[in-house]
Design a protein around this motif. Sequence first.
Motif, PDB file in Angstrom:
ATOM      1  N   GLY A 129      54.288  83.481 -16.636  1.00  0.00           N
ATOM      2  CA  GLY A 129      53.870  84.075 -15.372  1.00  0.00           C
ATOM      3  C   GLY A 129      52.396  84.386 -15.377  1.00  0.00           C
ATOM      4  O   GLY A 129      51.731  84.367 -16.423  1.00  0.00           O
ATOM      5  N   ASP A 130      51.871  84.639 -14.187  1.00  0.00           N
ATOM      6  CA  ASP A 130      50.474  85.036 -14.029  1.00  0.00           C
ATOM      7  C   ASP A 130      50.388  86.562 -14.001  1.00  0.00           C
ATOM      8  O   ASP A 130      51.163  87.227 -13.303  1.00  0.00           O
ATOM      9  N   ILE A 131      49.448  87.110 -14.766  1.00  0.00           N
ATOM     10  CA  ILE A 131      49.260  88.559 -14.794  1.00  0.00           C
ATOM     11  C   ILE A 131      48.809  89.054 -13.422  1.00  0.00           C
ATOM     12  O   ILE A 131      47.883  88.505 -12.816  1.00  0.00           O
ATOM     13  N   ASP A 132      49.480  90.080 -12.919  1.00  0.00           N
ATOM     14  CA  ASP A 132      49.046  90.702 -11.670  1.00  0.00           C
ATOM     15  C   ASP A 132      47.789  91.521 -11.932  1.00  0.00           C
ATOM     16  O   ASP A 132      47.668  92.196 -12.957  1.00  0.00           O
ATOM     17  N   GLY A 133      46.864  91.486 -11.004  1.00  0.00           N
ATOM     18  CA  GLY A 133      45.631  92.254 -11.173  1.00  0.00           C
ATOM     19  C   GLY A 133      44.441  91.495 -10.629  1.00  0.00           C
ATOM     20  O   GLY A 133      44.581  90.383 -10.104  1.00  0.00           O
ATOM     21  N   PRO A 134      43.260  92.076 -10.756  1.00  0.00           N
ATOM     22  CA  PRO A 134      42.054  91.430 -10.226  1.00  0.00           C
ATOM     23  C   PRO A 134      41.743  90.142 -10.956  1.00  0.00           C
ATOM     24  O   PRO A 134      42.053  89.989 -12.142  1.00  0.00           O
ATOM     25  N   GLU A 135      41.120  89.216 -10.232  1.00  0.00           N
ATOM     26  CA  GLU A 135      40.714  87.972 -10.857  1.00  0.00           C
ATOM     27  C   GLU A 135      39.587  88.202 -11.850  1.00  0.00           C
ATOM     28  O   GLU A 135      38.938  89.250 -11.855  1.00  0.00           O
ATOM     29  N   HIS A 140      41.844  83.464 -14.152  1.00  0.00           N
ATOM     30  CA  HIS A 140      42.904  84.465 -14.091  1.00  0.00           C
ATOM     31  C   HIS A 140      43.675  84.449 -15.400  1.00  0.00           C
ATOM     32  O   HIS A 140      43.566  83.502 -16.185  1.00  0.00           O
ATOM     33  N   LEU A 141      44.435  85.495 -15.636  1.00  0.00           N
ATOM     34  CA  LEU A 141      45.197  85.626 -16.875  1.00  0.00           C
ATOM     35  C   LEU A 141      46.618  85.102 -16.693  1.00  0.00           C
ATOM     36  O   LEU A 141      47.252  85.324 -15.655  1.00  0.00           O
ATOM     37  N   VAL A 142      47.099  84.420 -17.716  1.00  0.00           N
ATOM     38  CA  VAL A 142      48.458  83.889 -17.707  1.00  0.00           C
ATOM     39  C   VAL A 142      49.129  84.289 -19.017  1.00  0.00           C
ATOM     40  O   VAL A 142      48.488  84.346 -20.071  1.00  0.00           O
ATOM     41  N   VAL A 143      50.423  84.614 -18.954  1.00  0.00           N
ATOM     42  CA  VAL A 143      51.184  84.889 -20.163  1.00  0.00           C
ATOM     43  C   VAL A 143      51.690  83.557 -20.702  1.00  0.00           C
ATOM     44  O   VAL A 143      52.461  82.857 -20.045  1.00  0.00           O
ATOM     45  N   ALA A 144      51.213  83.194 -21.891  1.00  0.00           N
ATOM     46  CA  ALA A 144      51.540  81.898 -22.484  1.00  0.00           C
ATOM     47  C   ALA A 144      52.295  82.099 -23.787  1.00  0.00           C
ATOM     48  O   ALA A 144      52.088  83.079 -24.504  1.00  0.00           O
ATOM     49  N   ALA A 145      53.179  81.153 -24.092  1.00  0.00           N
ATOM     50  CA  ALA A 145      53.984  81.249 -25.310  1.00  0.00           C
ATOM     51  C   ALA A 145      54.354  79.865 -25.801  1.00  0.00           C
ATOM     52  O   ALA A 145      54.314  78.880 -25.048  1.00  0.00           O
ATOM     53  N   HIS A 146      54.730  79.787 -27.066  1.00  0.00           N
ATOM     54  CA  HIS A 146      55.248  78.536 -27.635  1.00  0.00           C
ATOM     55  C   HIS A 146      56.599  78.227 -26.990  1.00  0.00           C
ATOM     56  O   HIS A 146      57.378  79.144 -26.693  1.00  0.00           O
ATOM     57  N   PRO A 147      56.901  76.953 -26.743  1.00  0.00           N
ATOM     58  CA  PRO A 147      58.169  76.610 -26.070  1.00  0.00           C
ATOM     59  C   PRO A 147      59.414  77.091 -26.807  1.00  0.00           C
ATOM     60  O   PRO A 147      60.474  77.249 -26.183  1.00  0.00           O
ATOM     61  N   THR A 148      59.316  77.336 -28.100  1.00  0.00           N
ATOM     62  CA  THR A 148      60.497  77.765 -28.853  1.00  0.00           C
ATOM     63  C   THR A 148      60.818  79.243 -28.665  1.00  0.00           C
ATOM     64  O   THR A 148      61.915  79.688 -29.014  1.00  0.00           O
ATOM     65  N   LEU A 149      59.876  80.016 -28.117  1.00  0.00           N
ATOM     66  CA  LEU A 149      60.146  81.435 -27.903  1.00  0.00           C
ATOM     67  C   LEU A 149      61.010  81.625 -26.675  1.00  0.00           C
ATOM     68  O   LEU A 149      60.826  80.964 -25.642  1.00  0.00           O
ATOM     69  N   VAL A 150      61.959  82.549 -26.782  1.00  0.00           N
ATOM     70  CA  VAL A 150      62.841  82.853 -25.659  1.00  0.00           C
ATOM     71  C   VAL A 150      62.107  83.776 -24.695  1.00  0.00           C
ATOM     72  O   VAL A 150      61.601  84.826 -25.089  1.00  0.00           O
ATOM     73  N   GLN A 151      62.037  83.375 -23.434  1.00  0.00           N
ATOM     74  CA  GLN A 151      61.335  84.195 -22.450  1.00  0.00           C
ATOM     75  C   GLN A 151      62.127  85.457 -22.164  1.00  0.00           C
ATOM     76  O   GLN A 151      63.334  85.413 -21.945  1.00  0.00           O
ATOM     77  N   ARG A 152      61.435  86.580 -22.165  1.00  0.00           N
ATOM     78  CA  ARG A 152      62.093  87.860 -21.940  1.00  0.00           C
ATOM     79  C   ARG A 152      61.453  88.561 -20.741  1.00  0.00           C
ATOM     80  O   ARG A 152      60.255  88.476 -20.520  1.00  0.00           O
ATOM     81  N   THR A 153      62.281  89.256 -19.992  1.00  0.00           N
ATOM     82  CA  THR A 153      61.815  90.108 -18.907  1.00  0.00           C
ATOM     83  C   THR A 153      62.595  91.416 -18.981  1.00  0.00           C
ATOM     84  O   THR A 153      63.587  91.529 -19.697  1.00  0.00           O
ATOM     85  N   GLY A 154      62.129  92.410 -18.250  1.00  0.00           N
ATOM     86  CA  GLY A 154      62.837  93.687 -18.265  1.00  0.00           C
ATOM     87  C   GLY A 154      62.433  94.548 -19.445  1.00  0.00           C
ATOM     88  O   GLY A 154      61.278  94.595 -19.845  1.00  0.00           O
ATOM     89  N   ASP A 155      63.426  95.235 -20.063  1.00  0.00           N
ATOM     90  CA  ASP A 155      63.138  96.214 -21.110  1.00  0.00           C
ATOM     91  C   ASP A 155      63.221  95.662 -22.519  1.00  0.00           C
ATOM     92  O   ASP A 155      62.870  96.363 -23.474  1.00  0.00           O
ATOM     93  N   THR A 156      63.721  94.451 -22.696  1.00  0.00           N
ATOM     94  CA  THR A 156      63.785  93.857 -24.032  1.00  0.00           C
ATOM     95  C   THR A 156      62.393  93.348 -24.392  1.00  0.00           C
ATOM     96  O   THR A 156      61.890  92.423 -23.760  1.00  0.00           O
ATOM     97  N   PRO A 157      61.744  93.942 -25.416  1.00  0.00           N
ATOM     98  CA  PRO A 157      60.353  93.560 -25.686  1.00  0.00           C
ATOM     99  C   PRO A 157      60.243  92.170 -26.299  1.00  0.00           C
ATOM    100  O   PRO A 157      61.086  91.748 -27.084  1.00  0.00           O
ATOM    101  N   ALA A 158      59.178  91.500 -25.941  1.00  0.00           N
ATOM    102  CA  ALA A 158      58.853  90.196 -26.518  1.00  0.00           C
ATOM    103  C   ALA A 158      57.788  90.391 -27.586  1.00  0.00           C
ATOM    104  O   ALA A 158      56.892  91.230 -27.447  1.00  0.00           O
ATOM    105  N   ARG A 159      57.899  89.645 -28.670  1.00  0.00           N
ATOM    106  CA  ARG A 159      56.852  89.670 -29.689  1.00  0.00           C
ATOM    107  C   ARG A 159      55.546  89.181 -29.053  1.00  0.00           C
ATOM    108  O   ARG A 159      55.531  88.170 -28.366  1.00  0.00           O
ATOM    109  N   ALA A 160      54.471  89.934 -29.293  1.00  0.00           N
ATOM    110  CA  ALA A 160      53.221  89.632 -28.597  1.00  0.00           C
ATOM    111  C   ALA A 160      52.039  89.664 -29.551  1.00  0.00           C
ATOM    112  O   ALA A 160      52.025  90.385 -30.545  1.00  0.00           O
TER     113      ALA A 160
END
Length: 296
Positions: A248-254, A161-181
């Motif tokens: 978080g884990d990406i929603d969607g098919p395995e 399955h897919l997971v959204v992964a990031a370096h611990p120093t990045l600030v986790q964002r949710t909502g409308d504020t975009p995260a660098r990807a």
Amino acid sequence: MDLLALSDFNLVARHGSFGQAARAAGRPKATLSRRVAELESSLGLRLLERGTKGLKLTEEGRALHVRTASLLAEVDETAAAIAAGGGTPQGRLRISAPLLFSQAAMGRLATGFAMQYPDVRLEVTTEDRAVDMVDEGYDLVIRVNPAADASLVGRIFLRDHLVVAAHPTLVQRTGDTPARAVVRGQGGPAHWQVTTPAGPARIAIDPVLHLSSHFMVRDAVRLGVGTASLPFSLVAGDLAAGALVAWGDIDGPEIALWALYPSRRLLSPRVAAFLDYLRAAFPLGTAEELAAYLAG
């Protein structure tokens, strides 16, 4: 269709002339010519063009040769294996596998299989496209979430399955504020819908880096340039070590990896041996098992 006549036609097609085919098989040239003529008559098709410069396969003859030569070889192999009480898998085994799985695991799998079955000549090619198994001469293909195909049968041997992964120093964002990807390829969604321990969430993204492989994406994420959606098996070790964190884990098919082979073919001993080898390598077929294999 007369299988003996079909076998004679393939013999002639393989050698390029009645004379060479007759010498190779130790049979009269006239007999081979008659049998091929009878096959053409029964099919109502011209399979060979007979000219002063030798033989040339017609378009129909070439198609018949491509589609039946391997089938007849497998019939012969199966009969020989039965006569020998099962025998040892041998001969050429051609496999097509997707890029990520090939880069991550296929080298070790192929090496282990070759050492266990030294009489099999294994050939693995990397293809993300849907190859035509019969026309291109593959015995088995590994595919991710393949489309339904009535001409193929197979089994799922791994799930991920897919997971959204990031370096611990990045600030986790949710909502409308975009995260660098970091994203694979061009295009893609403007956000990820994920499941977190706190519930569903939406992560808007601003792609700052486009790369062509999952391994390149993972390397960039490890260096902290941005977050990415990656297979869990590819980042499980980093997550466990704290080098990366999961948003978080990406929603969607395995992600389901299938081993497929043509249903109209006999399952040759070498294909059956490779399927058994896959089952032994991944008895549970889980993402955690694949992660442990990649870390081994």
